[in-house]
Design a protein around this motif. Structure first.
Motif, PDB file in Angstrom:
ATOM      1  N   ASP A 105       0.922  -1.097   0.070  1.00 17.00           N
ATOM      2  CA  ASP A 105       0.036  -0.162  -0.066  1.00 17.00           C
ATOM      3  C   ASP A 105       0.802   1.137  -0.191  1.00 17.00           C
ATOM      4  O   ASP A 105       0.474   2.129  -0.752  1.00 17.00           O
ATOM      5  CB  ASP A 105      -1.024   0.015   1.168  1.00 17.00           C
ATOM      6  N   TYR A 120       2.414   1.690  -3.343  1.00 14.88           N
ATOM      7  CA  TYR A 120       1.333   2.217  -4.255  1.00 14.88           C
ATOM      8  C   TYR A 120       1.121   3.761  -4.104  1.00 14.88           C
ATOM      9  O   TYR A 120       0.940   4.567  -5.098  1.00 14.88           O
ATOM     10  CB  TYR A 120      -0.119   1.449  -4.228  1.00 14.88           C
ATOM     11  N   SER A 121       0.834   4.053  -2.982  1.00 13.30           N
ATOM     12  CA  SER A 121       0.578   5.542  -2.758  1.00 13.30           C
ATOM     13  C   SER A 121       1.673   6.464  -3.150  1.00 13.30           C
ATOM     14  O   SER A 121       1.525   7.581  -3.656  1.00 13.30           O
ATOM     15  CB  SER A 121       0.452   5.699  -1.038  1.00 13.30           C
ATOM     16  N   LYS A 154      -9.061   6.796 -11.699  1.00 18.49           N
ATOM     17  CA  LYS A 154      -9.295   5.862 -10.685  1.00 18.49           C
ATOM     18  C   LYS A 154     -10.525   5.259 -10.427  1.00 18.49           C
ATOM     19  O   LYS A 154     -11.696   5.351 -11.183  1.00 18.49           O
ATOM     20  CB  LYS A 154      -9.085   6.959  -9.631  1.00 18.49           C
ATOM     21  N   ASN A 187     -11.399  -0.762  -9.150  1.00 17.25           N
ATOM     22  CA  ASN A 187     -10.057  -0.546  -8.298  1.00 17.25           C
ATOM     23  C   ASN A 187      -8.876  -0.607  -8.935  1.00 17.25           C
ATOM     24  O   ASN A 187      -8.864  -1.184 -10.290  1.00 17.25           O
ATOM     25  CB  ASN A 187     -10.106  -1.937  -7.210  1.00 17.25           C
ATOM     26  N   ARG A 212      -4.751  -0.995  -8.403  1.00 16.98           N
ATOM     27  CA  ARG A 212      -3.306  -0.983  -7.887  1.00 16.98           C
ATOM     28  C   ARG A 212      -2.125  -1.212  -8.619  1.00 16.98           C
ATOM     29  O   ARG A 212      -2.231  -1.403  -9.762  1.00 16.98           O
ATOM     30  CB  ARG A 212      -3.571  -2.180  -6.808  1.00 16.98           C
ATOM     31  N   GLU A 244       1.418  -3.765  -8.839  1.00 14.84           N
ATOM     32  CA  GLU A 244       2.264  -4.803  -8.165  1.00 14.84           C
ATOM     33  C   GLU A 244       3.277  -5.243  -9.303  1.00 14.84           C
ATOM     34  O   GLU A 244       2.938  -4.941 -10.630  1.00 14.84           O
ATOM     35  CB  GLU A 244       1.302  -6.068  -7.848  1.00 14.84           C
ATOM     36  N   TRP A 248       0.153  -1.790 -13.715  1.00 11.07           N
ATOM     37  CA  TRP A 248      -1.073  -1.399 -13.050  1.00 11.07           C
ATOM     38  C   TRP A 248      -2.037  -2.394 -13.403  1.00 11.07           C
ATOM     39  O   TRP A 248      -2.317  -2.876 -14.177  1.00 11.07           O
ATOM     40  CB  TRP A 248      -1.729  -0.112 -13.948  1.00 11.07           C
TER      41      TRP A 248
END
Length: 231
Positions: free
Chosen positions: A49, A52-53, A65, A133, A135, A137, A205
């Motif tokens: 998290d 990601y932020s 978003k 959503n 995020r 990774e 993404w």
């Protein structure tokens, strides 16, 4: 979300993935982060998290978003369903070269050729998605459930040596299959992005979305249409 804050962006999918969206099998997509985050940036992050932020500020997601809308660009040509004054659109399946069946499209204009997806008017798009959503990774972090949500094709197990367990398509070799959905997604990724693109293990993404309609903007729920000025 008010009208001013809602982003509406075009997005491209392969023909295979367009079919998966239409069939309801694809609700997620992965897109390479550009430019790639530097290792120094990664080491300063304590959690996913946190990472990601930080990356969200450095590399804003190109598609928006949660709550924002996506419309799918496809190859197309004009057709006349009711006469010369009423134009509609017909879409093509790039994988087969055949037109997508559309019961509202009765007469093709003979002089019209297929046009590339980049020129499709937003108001003519048939597939509309809403982001649920977002995020970030590594590509290889994908789980089995996420691989399935990416729209990989499941094969009838009885056709694979009479098996009963789920098996999935190998996009690099039509003669083989796998019982591992991640392995199937690996083959899909490399078929789209090239050999060794999986081993590069880029940051991606991860975009989860809901299919609002596959029948054009007028079929998007009215509440959402009121919030977005498309026309």
């Amino acid at each position: 979300m008010n009208k001013k804050s809602q982003k509406i962006s075009p997005i491209l999918f392969s023909s295979e993935m367009v079919r998966a969206i239409i069939s309801g099998n694809k609700t997620m997509t992965r897109r390479i982060v550009k430019p790639m985050p530097r290792i120094a940036n990664v080491k300063t992050c304590n959690t996913l998290d946190d990472m990601y932020s930080k990356f969200a500020d450095l590399f804003p997601h190109p598609y928006g978003k949660p709550g924002d809308l996506l419309w799918v660009r496809e190859n197309y040509r004009y057709c006349q369903p009711f006469g010369p004054e009423s134009l509609n659109y017909q879409f093509i399946d790039n994988a087969t070269g055949e037109s997508v069946p559309d019961e509202t499209c009765y007469k093709i204009i003979d002089y019209e050729k297929w046009r590339p997806s980049i020129h499709l008017p937003k108001t003519a798009a048939r597939i509309w998605l809403q982001i649920l959503n977002v995020r970030i990774e590594r590509l290889k972090q994908i789980s089995k459930s996420d691989a399935k949500a990416e729209g990989i094709k499941q094969i009838d197990p009885t056709k694979i040596l009479g098996g009963t367990c789920p098996v999935y398509y190998n996009y690099l070799n039509n003669d083989t299959a796998t019982d591992n959905p991640v392995a199937s997604f690996y083959s899909l990724w490399e078929s789209i992005n090239g050999i060794n693109s999986w081993d590069a293990n880029p940051w991606v993404w991860v975009v989860e979305f809901e299919v609002l309609t596959i029948n054009g903007w007028n079929c998007v729920p009215e509440k959402i249409r009121r919030m977005a000025d498309v026309i």
